[in-house]
Design an enzyme around this catalytic site. Structure first.
Site, short mmCIF file in Angstrom:
data_model
loop_
_atom_site.label_atom_id
_atom_site.label_comp_id
_atom_site.label_asym_id
_atom_site.label_seq_id
_atom_site.Cartn_x
_atom_site.Cartn_y
_atom_site.Cartn_z
N ASP A 85 0.84 -1.20 0.00
CA ASP A 85 0.00 0.00 0.00
C ASP A 85 0.88 1.25 0.00
OD1 ASP A 85 -2.34 1.53 0.18
OD2 ASP A 85 -2.35 1.48 2.36
N HIS A 86 0.65 2.14 -0.95
CA HIS A 86 1.39 3.42 -1.03
C HIS A 86 2.90 3.22 -1.00
CE1 HIS A 86 -1.96 6.26 -0.90
NE2 HIS A 86 -2.54 5.42 -0.08
N HIS A 178 -7.13 9.99 4.25
CA HIS A 178 -6.66 8.95 5.17
C HIS A 178 -6.92 9.41 6.60
CE1 HIS A 178 -3.89 7.89 1.69
NE2 HIS A 178 -4.56 6.77 1.91
N ASN A 230 -10.11 0.60 0.54
CA ASN A 230 -9.07 0.41 1.54
C ASN A 230 -9.57 0.76 2.94
OD1 ASN A 230 -7.44 -0.20 -0.62
ND2 ASN A 230 -5.84 1.26 -0.09
#
EC number: 4.1.2.13
Length: 293
Positions: A85-86, A178, A230
């Site tokens: 992720d990222h 986020h 996510n």
């Protein structure tokens, strides 16, 4: 079905009007909780590690080995993708090398042309090894491993150009962030999402920052083309709340627990694990991916 690339099951979600969950793990217990939830719901799942979580857990090879061996030892039958992720460029390449089956190269902080060029390089390397690729245009609000985004709306032309690099699914900013959503958050820009999906028809879109978005907005986003959502903060809050509650009860009623060795971490962490599993199962139901394995 065990460990697989995410490409096919994310595309299946897009074609059939549901979304699969990308659930971040932080340790052994979280990984077990996510796997138990996916198996109980018979849902395909991506178990994700951020760069920071992977460092905490001992590195990407440790994470890959942990997830792979738990899938085998727990008798998991649903499709499971091991996803970065990222990830920065070097991290994405390392994950491909050590056996991740899906990666996200996040070059959203780079100039657009550089992001596109590096993404194309990652796609070529990843696809040669059967690894699915996610990339991002625009920036997702909040902070992820030191990358701070203001929550832009992804430019439509940039999204089209990114899809042309050969990626398998696209993370695009639509007002999502986020971490916990502030009280004055205006909600997802669903009108922008509709324009985006019209520009890349049938292509799977990823919704980051899935924790805290009202269910009706998530379901509408899925209807419009989101195929992967996510989740991390929601699981963190569930784990923290359950663990804190256990500790408070233990301190208030220590005599009641005498001799039960609740200082044993296997017992102390159990309520948090159960809470994470419950949170993941609930999200799977909202996303519509139960019984889609």
């Amino acid at each position: 079905m065990a460990i697989v690339s995410a490409e096919k099951f994310v595309q299946a979600a897009r074609e059939n009007g549901y979304a699969v969950g990308g659930f971040n793990t932080n340790n052994l217990e979280w990984t077990q909780a996510i796997l138990r939830a996916a198996e109980a719901k018979q849902a395909p799942v991506l178990i994700q590690t951020s760069m920071g979580a992977a460092k905490y857990m001992g590195g990407y090879k440790v994470c890959q080995s942990l997830i792979t061996n738990l899938v085998e030892s727990m008798g998991i039958t649903v499709p499971v993708a091991i996803h970065l992720d990222h990830g920065h460029y070097g991290d994405a390449l390392e994950c491909i090398e050590v056996g991740y089956t899906s990666i996200m190269f996040d070059g959203s902080h780079l100039p657009v042309e550089e992001n596109l060029a590096k993404t194309a390089e990652v796609v070529k390397i990843a696809h040669a090894k059967g690894v699915s690729v996610e990339a991002e245009v625009g920036t997702i609000g909040g902070e992820e491993d030191g990358i701070i985004g203001k929550g832009e709306l992804a430019p439509i032309e940039d999204a089209k150009a990114m899809v042309e690099t050969g990626i398998d699914f696209l993370a695009a900013g639509i007002g999502n962030i986020h971490g916990p959503y502030p009280e004055n958050w205006e909600g997802l820009a669903l009108d922008h999402l509709e324009k985006l999906t019209a520009a890349v028809p049938g292509f799977p879109i990823v919704l980051h920052g899935g924790s805290g978005i009202p269910d009706d907005q998530i379901k509408e986003a899925i209807r419009l083309g989101v195929a992967k959502v996510n989740v991390n903060t929601e699981s963190q809050i569930a784990f923290s709340n359950a663990t804190r509650e256990f500790a408070r009860n233990y301190e208030a009623n220590e005599a009641e627990y005498d001799g039960k060795k609740l200082f044993d971490p296997r017992k102390f962490l159990a309520p948090g694990m159960k809470a994470v599993q419950g949170a993941v199962e609930e999200r799977i139901d909202v996303f519509g991916s139960a019984n889609k394995a």
